[in-house]
Design a protein around this motif. Structure first.
Motif, PDB file in Angstrom:
ATOM      1  N   LEU A  33      41.466  14.206 114.085  1.00 14.59           N
ATOM      2  CA  LEU A  33      40.240  13.859 114.842  1.00 14.59           C
ATOM      3  C   LEU A  33      38.890  13.382 113.878  1.00 14.59           C
ATOM      4  CD1 LEU A  33      40.343  17.047 117.148  1.00 14.59           C
ATOM      5  CD2 LEU A  33      41.275  14.637 117.789  1.00 14.59           C
ATOM      6  N   ASN A  34      38.538  12.375 114.351  1.00 14.50           N
ATOM      7  CA  ASN A  34      37.453  11.855 113.568  1.00 14.50           C
ATOM      8  C   ASN A  34      36.308  11.444 114.538  1.00 14.50           C
ATOM      9  OD1 ASN A  34      35.531  10.591 111.950  1.00 14.50           O
ATOM     10  ND2 ASN A  34      36.747   9.104 111.328  1.00 14.50           N
ATOM     11  N   VAL A  35      35.282  12.522 114.597  1.00 14.05           N
ATOM     12  CA  VAL A  35      34.223  12.282 115.554  1.00 14.05           C
ATOM     13  C   VAL A  35      33.144  11.790 114.855  1.00 14.05           C
ATOM     14  CG1 VAL A  35      32.649  13.533 117.120  1.00 14.05           C
ATOM     15  CG2 VAL A  35      35.125  14.533 116.807  1.00 14.05           C
ATOM     16  N   PRO A  36      32.597  10.615 115.037  1.00 11.66           N
ATOM     17  CA  PRO A  36      31.353   9.932 114.442  1.00 11.66           C
ATOM     18  C   PRO A  36      30.227  10.595 114.598  1.00 11.66           C
ATOM     19  CG  PRO A  36      32.687   8.395 115.834  1.00 11.66           C
ATOM     20  CD  PRO A  36      33.402   9.728 116.219  1.00 11.66           C
ATOM     21  N   PRO A  37      29.165  10.564 113.592  1.00 10.96           N
ATOM     22  CA  PRO A  37      28.041  11.128 113.743  1.00 10.96           C
ATOM     23  C   PRO A  37      27.079  10.744 114.972  1.00 10.96           C
ATOM     24  CG  PRO A  37      28.423  10.141 111.766  1.00 10.96           C
ATOM     25  CD  PRO A  37      29.496   9.698 112.342  1.00 10.96           C
ATOM     26  N   GLY A  38      26.891  11.986 115.813  1.00  6.56           N
ATOM     27  CA  GLY A  38      25.849  11.760 116.757  1.00  6.56           C
ATOM     28  C   GLY A  38      27.037  11.986 118.121  1.00  6.56           C
ATOM     29  N   GLN A  39      28.084  12.019 118.025  1.00  6.88           N
ATOM     30  CA  GLN A  39      29.286  11.943 119.175  1.00  6.88           C
ATOM     31  C   GLN A  39      29.760  13.418 119.229  1.00  6.88           C
ATOM     32  OE1 GLN A  39      29.574   9.178 121.096  1.00  6.88           O
ATOM     33  NE2 GLN A  39      27.797   8.543 119.947  1.00  6.88           N
ATOM     34  N   ARG A  40      30.350  13.649 120.594  1.00  5.97           N
ATOM     35  CA  ARG A  40      31.094  14.815 120.611  1.00  5.97           C
ATOM     36  C   ARG A  40      32.330  14.546 121.516  1.00  5.97           C
ATOM     37  NH1 ARG A  40      28.632  18.389 125.305  1.00  5.97           N
ATOM     38  NH2 ARG A  40      28.502  16.697 127.183  1.00  5.97           N
ATOM     39  N   VAL A  41      33.343  15.782 121.407  1.00  3.08           N
ATOM     40  CA  VAL A  41      34.646  15.454 122.005  1.00  3.08           C
ATOM     41  C   VAL A  41      34.826  16.827 122.593  1.00  3.08           C
ATOM     42  CG1 VAL A  41      37.068  15.319 121.765  1.00  3.08           C
ATOM     43  CG2 VAL A  41      35.648  13.717 120.286  1.00  3.08           C
ATOM     44  N   LEU A  42      35.127  16.746 124.082  1.00  2.00           N
ATOM     45  CA  LEU A  42      35.276  18.228 124.736  1.00  2.00           C
ATOM     46  C   LEU A  42      36.837  18.234 125.134  1.00  2.00           C
ATOM     47  CD1 LEU A  42      32.425  18.161 127.138  1.00  2.00           C
ATOM     48  CD2 LEU A  42      32.453  19.362 125.098  1.00  2.00           C
ATOM     49  N   PHE A  43      37.384  19.633 125.008  1.00  2.00           N
ATOM     50  CA  PHE A  43      38.790  20.005 125.232  1.00  2.00           C
ATOM     51  C   PHE A  43      38.759  21.125 126.162  1.00  2.00           C
ATOM     52  CE2 PHE A  43      38.930  18.113 120.936  1.00  2.00           C
ATOM     53  CZ  PHE A  43      39.885  16.942 121.121  1.00  2.00           C
ATOM     54  N   SER A  44      39.439  20.862 127.450  1.00  2.00           N
ATOM     55  CA  SER A  44      39.203  22.141 128.102  1.00  2.00           C
ATOM     56  C   SER A  44      40.637  23.060 128.032  1.00  2.00           C
ATOM     57  CB  SER A  44      39.509  21.573 129.622  1.00  2.00           C
ATOM     58  OG  SER A  44      38.169  21.038 129.871  1.00  2.00           O
ATOM     59  N   ASP A  45      40.821  24.045 128.633  1.00  2.00           N
ATOM     60  CA  ASP A  45      41.815  24.928 128.526  1.00  2.00           C
ATOM     61  C   ASP A  45      42.273  25.221 127.204  1.00  2.00           C
ATOM     62  OD1 ASP A  45      41.994  25.078 131.405  1.00  2.00           O
ATOM     63  OD2 ASP A  45      42.971  23.125 131.482  1.00  2.00           O
ATOM     64  N   ILE A  46      41.395  25.544 126.377  1.00  2.00           N
ATOM     65  CA  ILE A  46      41.768  26.122 124.927  1.00  2.00           C
ATOM     66  C   ILE A  46      41.499  27.622 124.876  1.00  2.00           C
ATOM     67  CG2 ILE A  46      40.805  25.953 122.530  1.00  2.00           C
ATOM     68  CD1 ILE A  46      41.995  23.422 123.586  1.00  2.00           C
ATOM     69  N   SER A  47      42.396  28.267 124.317  1.00  2.00           N
ATOM     70  CA  SER A  47      42.113  30.011 124.372  1.00  2.00           C
ATOM     71  C   SER A  47      41.380  30.193 123.198  1.00  2.00           C
ATOM     72  CB  SER A  47      43.615  30.412 124.137  1.00  2.00           C
ATOM     73  OG  SER A  47      44.187  30.033 122.908  1.00  2.00           O
ATOM     74  N   TRP A  48      40.821  31.468 123.053  1.00  2.00           N
ATOM     75  CA  TRP A  48      40.059  31.942 122.146  1.00  2.00           C
ATOM     76  C   TRP A  48      40.992  32.023 120.576  1.00  2.00           C
ATOM     77  CZ3 TRP A  48      35.179  32.097 120.669  1.00  2.00           C
ATOM     78  CH2 TRP A  48      34.886  33.126 119.716  1.00  2.00           C
ATOM     79  N   GLN A  49      42.213  32.430 120.791  1.00  2.00           N
ATOM     80  CA  GLN A  49      42.992  32.401 119.876  1.00  2.00           C
ATOM     81  C   GLN A  49      43.287  30.886 119.302  1.00  2.00           C
ATOM     82  OE1 GLN A  49      46.908  33.955 120.523  1.00  2.00           O
ATOM     83  NE2 GLN A  49      47.803  33.480 118.384  1.00  2.00           N
ATOM     84  N   LYS A  50      43.262  29.921 120.025  1.00  2.00           N
ATOM     85  CA  LYS A  50      43.478  28.623 119.420  1.00  2.00           C
ATOM     86  C   LYS A  50      42.270  28.269 118.548  1.00  2.00           C
ATOM     87  CE  LYS A  50      46.146  25.451 120.848  1.00  2.00           C
ATOM     88  NZ  LYS A  50      47.204  24.738 120.750  1.00  2.00           N
ATOM     89  N   PHE A  51      41.222  28.612 119.557  1.00  2.00           N
ATOM     90  CA  PHE A  51      39.868  28.199 118.715  1.00  2.00           C
ATOM     91  C   PHE A  51      39.722  28.689 117.311  1.00  2.00           C
ATOM     92  CE2 PHE A  51      35.226  29.657 118.087  1.00  2.00           C
ATOM     93  CZ  PHE A  51      34.701  28.232 117.766  1.00  2.00           C
ATOM     94  N   GLU A  52      40.160  30.345 117.233  1.00  2.00           N
ATOM     95  CA  GLU A  52      40.114  30.777 115.831  1.00  2.00           C
ATOM     96  C   GLU A  52      41.216  30.039 114.815  1.00  2.00           C
ATOM     97  OE1 GLU A  52      40.887  34.989 116.757  1.00  2.00           O
ATOM     98  OE2 GLU A  52      38.550  35.086 116.572  1.00  2.00           O
ATOM     99  N   GLU A  53      42.225  29.560 115.365  1.00  2.00           N
ATOM    100  CA  GLU A  53      43.167  28.891 114.496  1.00  2.00           C
ATOM    101  C   GLU A  53      42.730  27.534 114.306  1.00  2.00           C
ATOM    102  OE1 GLU A  53      46.772  28.609 117.135  1.00  2.00           O
ATOM    103  OE2 GLU A  53      47.201  31.070 116.626  1.00  2.00           O
ATOM    104  N   ILE A  54      42.113  26.738 114.973  1.00  2.00           N
ATOM    105  CA  ILE A  54      41.320  25.586 114.670  1.00  2.00           C
ATOM    106  C   ILE A  54      40.348  25.932 113.526  1.00  2.00           C
ATOM    107  CG2 ILE A  54      39.955  23.483 115.629  1.00  2.00           C
ATOM    108  CD1 ILE A  54      41.394  24.167 118.096  1.00  2.00           C
ATOM    109  N   LEU A  55      39.556  26.909 113.604  1.00  2.00           N
ATOM    110  CA  LEU A  55      38.402  26.987 112.703  1.00  2.00           C
ATOM    111  C   LEU A  55      38.975  27.487 111.420  1.00  2.00           C
ATOM    112  CD1 LEU A  55      35.834  29.496 114.673  1.00  2.00           C
ATOM    113  CD2 LEU A  55      35.439  27.164 114.041  1.00  2.00           C
ATOM    114  N   ALA A  56      40.033  28.101 111.267  1.00  2.00           N
ATOM    115  CA  ALA A  56      40.752  28.393 110.105  1.00  2.00           C
ATOM    116  C   ALA A  56      41.320  27.409 109.368  1.00  2.00           C
ATOM    117  CB  ALA A  56      41.853  29.526 110.468  1.00  2.00           C
ATOM    118  N   GLU A  57      42.011  26.268 110.295  1.00  2.00           N
ATOM    119  CA  GLU A  57      42.505  25.209 109.719  1.00  2.00           C
ATOM    120  C   GLU A  57      41.447  24.032 109.098  1.00  2.00           C
ATOM    121  OE1 GLU A  57      45.353  22.037 108.942  1.00  2.00           O
ATOM    122  OE2 GLU A  57      45.633  24.060 109.499  1.00  2.00           O
TER     123      GLU A  57
END
Length: 101
Positions: A33-57
């Motif tokens: 994923l490459n998010v250009p400066p000033g932009q954002r991407v939203l994802f729905s239905d993400i579990s807290w565990q998945k969020f923590e895995e993404i942070l670690a990655e």
């Protein structure tokens, strides 16, 4: 299909000639994923565990900012001028706190 926990699967639908829609499945790794400066991407239905895995990655030294609220993950990249202001404010706070000691 086995999916790595740090993989996003997107269903992309677009209209073709004759008003027919065509769907395409897209699989991306988090690091792709490459998010250009000033932009954002939203994802729905993400579990807290998945969020923590993404942070670690992604690690702590990343340009993007991540926010999580009730199953929604937001990945955004601040504009460079916002980062400059953040650093100036941080430096001022450090100087103030050093003087207070």
């Amino acid at each position: 299909m086995d999916i790595d926990p740090l993989t996003f699967v997107f269903a992309v639908t677009h209209q073709t000639q004759g008003s027919q829609s065509q769907s395409l499945m897209v699989v991306l790794q988090v690091r792709q994923l490459n998010v250009p400066p000033g932009q954002r991407v939203l994802f729905s239905d993400i579990s807290w565990q998945k969020f923590e895995e993404i942070l670690a990655e992604l690690g702590e030294h990343r340009a993007s900012r991540l926010a999580y609220d009730s199953g929604t993950l937001e990945i955004m990249t601040p504009l460079p001028e916002h980062e400059d202001s953040k650093e100036i404010i941080g430096d001022l706070l450090k100087a103030f706190l050093e003087e207070e000691e």
